[in-house]
Design a protein around this motif. Structure first.
Motif, mmCIF file in Angstrom:
data_model
loop_
_atom_site.group_PDB
_atom_site.id
_atom_site.type_symbol
_atom_site.label_atom_id
_atom_site.label_comp_id
_atom_site.label_asym_id
_atom_site.label_seq_id
_atom_site.Cartn_x
_atom_site.Cartn_y
_atom_site.Cartn_z
ATOM 1 N N ASN A 1 0.846 -1.194 0.000
ATOM 2 C CA ASN A 1 0.000 0.000 0.000
ATOM 3 C C ASN A 1 0.880 1.241 0.000
ATOM 4 O O ASN A 1 1.153 1.823 1.054
ATOM 5 C CB ASN A 1 -0.940 0.003 1.211
ATOM 6 C CG ASN A 1 -1.962 -1.104 1.128
ATOM 7 O OD1 ASN A 1 -2.360 -1.500 0.042
ATOM 8 N ND2 ASN A 1 -2.382 -1.604 2.263
ATOM 9 N N PHE A 2 1.312 1.651 -1.186
ATOM 10 C CA PHE A 2 2.209 2.785 -1.323
ATOM 11 C C PHE A 2 1.550 3.904 -2.131
ATOM 12 O O PHE A 2 0.897 3.645 -3.141
ATOM 13 C CB PHE A 2 3.511 2.372 -2.008
ATOM 14 C CG PHE A 2 4.267 1.302 -1.275
ATOM 15 C CD1 PHE A 2 4.890 1.587 -0.067
ATOM 16 C CD2 PHE A 2 4.343 0.024 -1.775
ATOM 17 C CE1 PHE A 2 5.580 0.600 0.623
ATOM 18 C CE2 PHE A 2 5.032 -0.971 -1.099
ATOM 19 C CZ PHE A 2 5.651 -0.677 0.111
ATOM 20 N N SER B 1 -3.278 6.633 6.851
ATOM 21 C CA SER B 1 -1.886 6.406 6.493
ATOM 22 C C SER B 1 -1.004 6.383 7.736
ATOM 23 O O SER B 1 -1.139 7.234 8.617
ATOM 24 C CB SER B 1 -1.400 7.513 5.551
ATOM 25 O OG SER B 1 -0.022 7.371 5.286
ATOM 26 N N ALA B 2 -0.091 5.431 7.758
ATOM 27 C CA ALA B 2 0.877 5.353 8.851
ATOM 28 C C ALA B 2 2.046 6.301 8.626
ATOM 29 O O ALA B 2 2.992 6.330 9.396
ATOM 30 C CB ALA B 2 1.378 3.923 9.000
ATOM 31 N N GLY B 3 1.981 7.098 7.562
ATOM 32 C CA GLY B 3 3.035 8.071 7.295
ATOM 33 C C GLY B 3 3.877 7.671 6.115
ATOM 34 O O GLY B 3 3.364 7.215 5.104
ATOM 35 N N LEU C 1 -5.870 6.728 10.708
ATOM 36 C CA LEU C 1 -4.574 7.201 11.154
ATOM 37 C C LEU C 1 -4.016 8.154 10.110
ATOM 38 O O LEU C 1 -4.121 7.908 8.916
ATOM 39 C CB LEU C 1 -3.620 6.010 11.315
ATOM 40 C CG LEU C 1 -2.202 6.283 11.791
ATOM 41 C CD1 LEU C 1 -2.209 6.847 13.203
ATOM 42 C CD2 LEU C 1 -1.383 5.002 11.760
ATOM 43 N N ALA C 2 -3.462 9.253 10.565
ATOM 44 C CA ALA C 2 -2.746 10.182 9.690
ATOM 45 C C ALA C 2 -1.458 10.522 10.429
ATOM 46 O O ALA C 2 -1.356 11.538 11.111
ATOM 47 C CB ALA C 2 -3.573 11.418 9.394
ATOM 48 N N ALA C 3 -0.486 9.629 10.308
ATOM 49 C CA ALA C 3 0.751 9.746 11.086
ATOM 50 C C ALA C 3 1.875 10.389 10.292
ATOM 51 O O ALA C 3 1.807 10.516 9.084
ATOM 52 C CB ALA C 3 1.183 8.362 11.557
ATOM 53 N N SER C 4 2.917 10.744 11.024
ATOM 54 C CA SER C 4 4.126 11.365 10.484
ATOM 55 C C SER C 4 3.781 12.671 9.834
ATOM 56 O O SER C 4 4.137 13.041 8.784
ATOM 57 C CB SER C 4 4.863 10.442 9.518
ATOM 58 O OG SER C 4 5.389 9.345 10.200
#
Length: 105
Positions: free
Chosen positions: A47-48, A73-75, A102-105
């Motif tokens: 998943n990129f 997104s995990a970042g 999630l909306a990390a980083s």
């Protein structure tokens, strides 16, 4: 999602809803370029969200007045994420983001 071809499925999609509205779903890790297998040179499945592909696809909907973005997104890579963020911020559209997880980083 089942994908019978050798090409990995993108972790985002963009859809024109009507003359004035578009929607983007982003469900994956942000990368500068799609990762490839060191030995074969083939794209690695995953998943990129590759910044170059994303920005190219964004050109199709950039003139819509309203764009809704759903994200989970995990970042990923900082500079790739900044490139996407800056391009979205520069749009004249009313951009609404919805965090689906999630909306990390």
């Amino acid at each position: 999602m089942i994908n019978d071809s050798k090409q990995p499925v993108k972790a985002y999609n963009m859809a024109v809803i009507d003359d004035d509205t578009a929607k983007i779903n982003m469900y994956g890790d942000v990368v500068s370029t799609w990762p490839v297998d060191w030995w074969t040179g083939e794209r690695i499945a995953g998943n990129f969200i590759a910044v170059d592909e994303f920005l190219s696809d964004l050109e199709v909907i950039k003139d819509k007045s309203n764009i809704t973005i759903n994200i989970n997104s995990a970042g990923g890579e900082l500079y790739a994420g900044l490139a996407i963020y800056n391009r979205l911020k520069a749009l004249k559209s009313n951009v609404t983001t919805i965090n689906d997880g999630l909306a990390a980083s």
